[in-house]
Design an enzyme around this catalytic site. Structure first.
Site, PDB file in Angstrom:
ATOM      1  N   LYS A  51      46.497 174.412   8.002  1.00 13.73           N
ATOM      2  CA  LYS A  51      47.506 175.690   8.073  1.00 13.73           C
ATOM      3  C   LYS A  51      48.109 175.674   9.474  1.00 13.73           C
ATOM      4  O   LYS A  51      47.585 175.007  10.328  1.00 13.73           O
ATOM      5  CB  LYS A  51      46.882 176.960   7.643  1.00 13.73           C
ATOM      6  CG  LYS A  51      45.854 177.291   8.596  1.00 13.73           C
ATOM      7  CD  LYS A  51      45.033 178.612   8.108  1.00 13.73           C
ATOM      8  CE  LYS A  51      43.759 179.046   9.233  1.00 13.73           C
ATOM      9  NZ  LYS A  51      43.228 180.332   8.802  1.00 13.73           N
ATOM     10  N   TYR A 272      57.551 186.401  39.047  1.00  9.95           N
ATOM     11  CA  TYR A 272      58.037 187.588  38.719  1.00  9.95           C
ATOM     12  C   TYR A 272      57.247 188.821  39.276  1.00  9.95           C
ATOM     13  O   TYR A 272      55.950 188.748  39.180  1.00  9.95           O
ATOM     14  CB  TYR A 272      58.187 187.699  37.202  1.00  9.95           C
ATOM     15  CG  TYR A 272      59.368 186.882  36.652  1.00  9.95           C
ATOM     16  CD1 TYR A 272      60.448 187.262  36.971  1.00  9.95           C
ATOM     17  CD2 TYR A 272      59.225 185.956  35.567  1.00  9.95           C
ATOM     18  CE1 TYR A 272      61.706 186.712  36.183  1.00  9.95           C
ATOM     19  CE2 TYR A 272      60.547 185.304  35.007  1.00  9.95           C
ATOM     20  CZ  TYR A 272      61.448 185.691  35.365  1.00  9.95           C
ATOM     21  OH  TYR A 272      62.719 185.179  34.863  1.00  9.95           O
TER      22      TYR A 272
END
Length: 377
Positions: A51, A272
């Site tokens: 998956k 940042y």
């Protein structure tokens, strides 16, 4: 780390012009891990969970490699994944959809020869109606909830299912299954509680075989194996048991390129928000990967990369497309535009990186982006 030598950095083999990062995926190691798991559970069949695009590594490459190693049972989570995988495998490969089917997917599923895992009476009745409409018997798997409270038929619905299955001619139940919630913790009492509940279910539905063990469950012993095990992260080299050494082979290596280097004076704010301030003169390197490429934002001021065995701390916040590291420990001029540093490899395992990020190896693997050049061995 056995197998890492085989996954040498890209320059030792062939560089892809302009690539900003290299994700090396060792298909032979994946196959070897599957074969080791299959040998552990033999004579029980061993399935592979592919998956989320084979845990982010490319189901179109991984699943055929597993098929060549003898795997015939493949589990995905969603029907769209099964549809994409079906053309990649031979006709005798069985593909199961763990989440079952959303309304409207039943006919396509039946026509593609894909097997749904049915988690509720509603899903079962819709699948049965499809079989009756097509005038044929359709295969399915029933999932029961044994204590995880995520997917599966709850205890209060088991009697109704038993009555329904007494007239189940349109649907062939291949086996029943459940999922272990704490199998990576062998001493967790939830394992034995779920096993006891699974034994109650098998007593109520004695006509069906059982699939119970996930990666951790494989190593809990034969009581958990049933007729089919479903290893996931262990196939991809992830640790199957918390706190214990991992004997499976690593299957990925990640190297990321330097974009720019610089020297900054004391007090310089980095990244940042200016969350990191240089305490002394520092030399920095900006790397061409960020949280859009699977390096979690929370690695800022916590994680690290490596060059020639030297740890290079991440400083400041991880950006979407870049991360800044402290390279002061390296001799001047060691790194320059295009140099590669190790993010996952011999000095930092998948589990090491996950631990630094405060998460699990599953999340790191499935998050590795497609902007890296993928080098399949």
């Amino acid at each position: 780390m056995d197998g890492v030598a085989r996954m040498s950095p890209a320059p030792a083999r062939q560089r892809q012009a302009g690539a900003t990062g290299y994700l090396t995926i060792d298909l032979a190691a994946i196959s070897g891990n599957y074969e080791a798991i299959a040998a552990t559970v033999a004579p029980v069949r061993a399935a592979a969970v592919v998956k989320a695009d084979a845990y982010g590594l490319g189901a179109d490459r991984v699943a055929p490699a597993l098929y060549r190693s003898g795997c015939r049972d493949f589990f995905v989570a969603q029907f769209a994944e099964a549809e994409s995988l079906r053309p990649q495998l031979e006709a005798d490969a069985r593909i199961y959809v763990l989440n079952g089917l959303q309304p409207g997917a039943e006919v396509a599923c039946a026509e593609a020869g894909i097997i749904p895992v049915l988690n509720s009476m509603e899903q079962y009745k819709r699948w049965k109606s499809t079989a009756l409409a097509q005038g044929r018997i359709l295969p399915a798997v029933l999932q029961f909830d044994t204590g995880m409270s995520r997917l599966g038929i709850p205890p209060e619905d088991r009697a109704a299912f038993a009555a329904e299955l007494a007239d189940a001619g349109a649907v062939e139940i291949l086996f029943i299954m459940s999922h272990l919630a704490s199998a990576d913790e062998p001493d967790n009492g939830q394992n034995t509680q779920q096993l006891a509940e699974m034994r109650k279910i098998t007593a109520e539905f004695p006509q069906f075989g059982v699939s119970f063990a996930n990666s951790g469950g494989v190593f809990l012993g034969s009581d958990y194996h049933g007729i089919l095990t479903r290893a996931g992260v262990a196939v991809y080299g992830g640790a199957q048991t918390a706190g214990k050494s991992n004997f499976l082979r690593p299957v990925v290596r990640l190297d990321v390129a330097v974009v720019q280097t610089r020297t900054v004076p004391p007090g310089t704010l980095i990244g940042y928000g200016g969350t990191h301030a240089a305490k002394a003169e520092m030399r920095l390197a900006t790397l061409a990967a960020g949280y859009a490429d699977g390096l979690p934002r929370c690695l800022g001021d916590r994680g690290a990369v490596y060059y020639a065995g030297v740890r290079l701390p991440i400083v400041g916040r991880v950006s979407m497309d870049s991360v800044t590291v402290d390279i002061t420990a390296l001799p001047q001029g060691t790194l320059s535009l295009g140099s590669l540093v190790e993010v996952i490899g011999p000095h930092q395992t998948l589990e090491d990186l996950a631990k630094s990020a405060g998460t699990i190896s599953y999340e790191i693997l499935t998050g590795l982006g497609h902007r890296y050049y993928r080098d399949y061995l």
